[in-house]
Design a protein around this motif. Sequence first.
Motif, PDB file in Angstrom:
ATOM      1  N   ILE A 145       0.829  -1.202   0.000  1.00 44.99           N
ATOM      2  CA  ILE A 145       0.000   0.000   0.000  1.00 44.99           C
ATOM      3  C   ILE A 145       0.866   1.255   0.000  1.00 44.99           C
ATOM      4  CG2 ILE A 145      -1.614   1.344   1.398  1.00 44.99           C
ATOM      5  CD1 ILE A 145      -2.850  -1.352   2.241  1.00 44.99           C
ATOM      6  N   THR A 146       1.892   1.269   0.843  1.00 42.15           N
ATOM      7  CA  THR A 146       2.691   2.481   0.988  1.00 42.15           C
ATOM      8  C   THR A 146       3.794   2.601  -0.064  1.00 42.15           C
ATOM      9  OG1 THR A 146       4.168   1.425   2.579  1.00 42.15           O
ATOM     10  CG2 THR A 146       2.288   2.622   3.466  1.00 42.15           C
ATOM     11  N   GLY A 147       4.354   1.500  -0.493  1.00 41.46           N
ATOM     12  CA  GLY A 147       5.491   1.561  -1.410  1.00 41.46           C
ATOM     13  C   GLY A 147       5.188   1.114  -2.818  1.00 41.46           C
ATOM     14  N   GLY A 148       3.970   0.728  -3.091  1.00 41.42           N
ATOM     15  CA  GLY A 148       3.631   0.233  -4.419  1.00 41.42           C
ATOM     16  C   GLY A 148       4.230  -1.142  -4.648  1.00 41.42           C
ATOM     17  N   PHE A 149       4.330  -1.511  -5.904  1.00 43.14           N
ATOM     18  CA  PHE A 149       4.812  -2.845  -6.245  1.00 43.14           C
ATOM     19  C   PHE A 149       6.281  -3.011  -5.887  1.00 43.14           C
ATOM     20  CE2 PHE A 149       6.323  -6.070  -9.321  1.00 43.14           C
ATOM     21  CZ  PHE A 149       5.533  -7.119  -8.879  1.00 43.14           C
ATOM     22  N   THR A 150       7.073  -1.963  -6.065  1.00 42.35           N
ATOM     23  CA  THR A 150       8.497  -2.038  -5.731  1.00 42.35           C
ATOM     24  C   THR A 150       8.690  -2.231  -4.232  1.00 42.35           C
ATOM     25  OG1 THR A 150       9.007  -0.581  -7.585  1.00 42.35           O
ATOM     26  CG2 THR A 150      10.702  -0.850  -5.925  1.00 42.35           C
ATOM     27  N   GLY A 151       7.923  -1.513  -3.436  1.00 39.52           N
ATOM     28  CA  GLY A 151       8.000  -1.681  -1.988  1.00 39.52           C
ATOM     29  C   GLY A 151       7.578  -3.070  -1.556  1.00 39.52           C
ATOM     30  N   PHE A 152       6.570  -3.617  -2.233  1.00 41.76           N
ATOM     31  CA  PHE A 152       6.115  -4.970  -1.938  1.00 41.76           C
ATOM     32  C   PHE A 152       7.214  -5.984  -2.236  1.00 41.76           C
ATOM     33  CE2 PHE A 152       4.274  -8.900  -3.685  1.00 41.76           C
ATOM     34  CZ  PHE A 152       3.673  -9.382  -2.539  1.00 41.76           C
ATOM     35  N   LEU A 153       7.862  -5.856  -3.396  1.00 38.07           N
ATOM     36  CA  LEU A 153       8.928  -6.791  -3.746  1.00 38.07           C
ATOM     37  C   LEU A 153      10.116  -6.675  -2.805  1.00 38.07           C
ATOM     38  CD1 LEU A 153       9.005  -6.714  -7.647  1.00 38.07           C
ATOM     39  CD2 LEU A 153       8.132  -8.504  -6.152  1.00 38.07           C
ATOM     40  N   LEU A 154      10.473  -5.445  -2.434  1.00 34.58           N
ATOM     41  CA  LEU A 154      11.576  -5.245  -1.502  1.00 34.58           C
ATOM     42  C   LEU A 154      11.253  -5.868  -0.141  1.00 34.58           C
ATOM     43  CD1 LEU A 154      14.349  -3.993  -1.043  1.00 34.58           C
ATOM     44  CD2 LEU A 154      13.174  -1.907  -0.327  1.00 34.58           C
ATOM     45  N   ALA A 155      10.031  -5.678   0.341  1.00 35.90           N
ATOM     46  CA  ALA A 155       9.632  -6.274   1.614  1.00 35.90           C
ATOM     47  C   ALA A 155       9.636  -7.796   1.526  1.00 35.90           C
ATOM     48  CB  ALA A 155       8.249  -5.773   2.019  1.00 35.90           C
ATOM     49  N   LEU A 156       9.221  -8.334   0.405  1.00 36.57           N
ATOM     50  CA  LEU A 156       9.202  -9.783   0.226  1.00 36.57           C
ATOM     51  C   LEU A 156      10.611 -10.364   0.221  1.00 36.57           C
ATOM     52  CD1 LEU A 156       7.192 -12.086  -0.274  1.00 36.57           C
ATOM     53  CD2 LEU A 156       7.520 -11.730  -2.695  1.00 36.57           C
ATOM     54  N   VAL A 157      11.529  -9.719  -0.489  1.00 39.88           N
ATOM     55  CA  VAL A 157      12.908 -10.205  -0.552  1.00 39.88           C
ATOM     56  C   VAL A 157      13.586 -10.096   0.809  1.00 39.88           C
ATOM     57  CG1 VAL A 157      15.189  -9.682  -1.511  1.00 39.88           C
ATOM     58  CG2 VAL A 157      13.208  -9.807  -3.013  1.00 39.88           C
TER      59      VAL A 157
END
Length: 58
Positions: free
Chosen positions: A19-31
């Motif tokens: 929600i806060t970081g968009g798709f890039t933030g989601f991928l970074l959080a996942l990694v």
Amino acid sequence: MNAPAIGLVAGLLLALAAITGGFTGFLLALVLGTLGAVLGAQLAGTLDLRALFGRRRG
């Protein structure tokens, strides 16, 4: 905490990252979350990275 509770918290944190970081933030959080889980399992002794990757001897 049991496994379903940890999974719920992880899912909520990933949703917040999306929600806060968009798709890039989601991928970074996942990694970073995966890396943290692997390192935590190594330190706890439930995962042996040497056995997983193997040691090459020459």
